[in-house]
Scaffold this active site. Structure first.
Site, PDB file in Angstrom:
ATOM      1  N   ARG A 168       0.849  -1.187   0.000  1.00 37.54           N
ATOM      2  CA  ARG A 168       0.000   0.000   0.000  1.00 37.54           C
ATOM      3  C   ARG A 168       0.889   1.242   0.000  1.00 37.54           C
ATOM      4  NH1 ARG A 168      -4.749  -1.187  -2.055  1.00 37.54           N
ATOM      5  NH2 ARG A 168      -6.009  -2.572  -0.769  1.00 37.54           N
ATOM      6  N   ALA A 178     -10.841  -6.829  -1.757  1.00 34.81           N
ATOM      7  CA  ALA A 178     -11.648  -5.614  -1.842  1.00 34.81           C
ATOM      8  C   ALA A 178     -11.285  -4.840  -3.093  1.00 34.81           C
ATOM      9  CB  ALA A 178     -11.419  -4.750  -0.602  1.00 34.81           C
ATOM     10  N   GLU A 191     -14.420  -8.821  -7.608  1.00 35.68           N
ATOM     11  CA  GLU A 191     -13.197  -8.643  -6.820  1.00 35.68           C
ATOM     12  C   GLU A 191     -12.763  -9.957  -6.176  1.00 35.68           C
ATOM     13  OE1 GLU A 191     -10.986  -6.277  -6.496  1.00 35.68           O
ATOM     14  OE2 GLU A 191     -12.045  -4.747  -7.639  1.00 35.68           O
ATOM     15  N   GLU A 196      -9.034 -11.329  -7.072  1.00 41.53           N
ATOM     16  CA  GLU A 196      -7.990 -11.337  -6.049  1.00 41.53           C
ATOM     17  C   GLU A 196      -7.713 -12.708  -5.444  1.00 41.53           C
ATOM     18  OE1 GLU A 196      -8.258  -8.197  -3.178  1.00 41.53           O
ATOM     19  OE2 GLU A 196      -8.336  -6.662  -4.747  1.00 41.53           O
ATOM     20  N   GLU A 244      -1.666  -4.797 -10.043  1.00 39.08           N
ATOM     21  CA  GLU A 244      -1.958  -5.312  -8.712  1.00 39.08           C
ATOM     22  C   GLU A 244      -1.109  -6.557  -8.444  1.00 39.08           C
ATOM     23  OE1 GLU A 244      -6.182  -5.490  -6.488  1.00 39.08           O
ATOM     24  OE2 GLU A 244      -6.088  -6.661  -8.321  1.00 39.08           O
TER      25      GLU A 244
END
Length: 192
Positions: free
Chosen positions: A73, A85, A101, A105, A149
């Site tokens: 992050r 999320a 999501e 993920e 990501e």
């Protein structure tokens, strides 16, 4: 914010009327504006407001373990462990965003998800609302994260998740909330 605010109340005793809105920044995820407001006492003030399309989070429980992902992050300059999320895409319902999501993920596919609760993340300066969902009947598949990501899927027991909170590996509100909802679910059979 996408959709109607589920917490809206027309009778606000301390409502601030917006006199003027000055756009400051528009980005991929958020926008920032400066509102001039009229206070209940008749004076003017300024409010800096972050606008966000809303987000979803999914607590997945399978075989007495919860799916979490570890990811870096940038605002915190560190990695955190969080439940899956992501933000709502334009025109997307929170339920379909939660299922999307979840699959991106974790690789898990859910036939359905159950809304646990919706809550604001930082109402002092942002309108972001997160819709927390529960899923326990999922099939496994391949992760399909976004191009930018990078995350690692893990499965934690309730005790491991609580230890991660104590150790500071889990620090975000949505995941801490999910852990306590999970504990309540184990004790009572109810999500809330």
């Amino acid at each position: 914010m996408i959709g109607k605010d589920p917490f809206a109340d027309e009778n606000q005793a301390f409502a601030e009327k917006t006199v003027e809105t000055e756009p400051i920044f528009t980005g991929k995820i958020i926008s920032l504006q400066r509102d001039t407001v009229l206070l209940p006492n008749g004076k003017q003030a300024y409010r800096e407001v972050v606008k966000h399309p809303g987000a979803v989070a999914v607590m997945v429980i399978q075989d007495d373990k919860m799916a979490v992902v570890e990811q870096y992050r940038k605002p915190l300059e560190r990695s955190l462990v969080e439940i899956p999320a992501g933000k709502l895409d334009e025109g997307e319902t929170p339920e379909s965003a939660a299922m999307r999501e979840l699959q991106e993920e974790t690789g898990m596919k859910a036939d359905h998800v159950t809304l646990v609760k919706s809550f604001y993340t930082s109402p002092g300066f942002a309108d972001e609302i997160i819709h927390l969902y529960f899923a326990d009947q999922c099939t496994k598949g391949e992760q399909q994260p976004d191009e930018d990501e990078f995350l690692q899927l893990q499965w934690l027991t309730l005790n491991e998740a609580k230890a991660f909170v104590e150790q500071g590996k889990i620090r975000d509100a949505k995941t801490v909330t999910a852990i306590y909802v999970w504990e309540l679910y184990q004790l009572t059979g109810k999500l809330m």
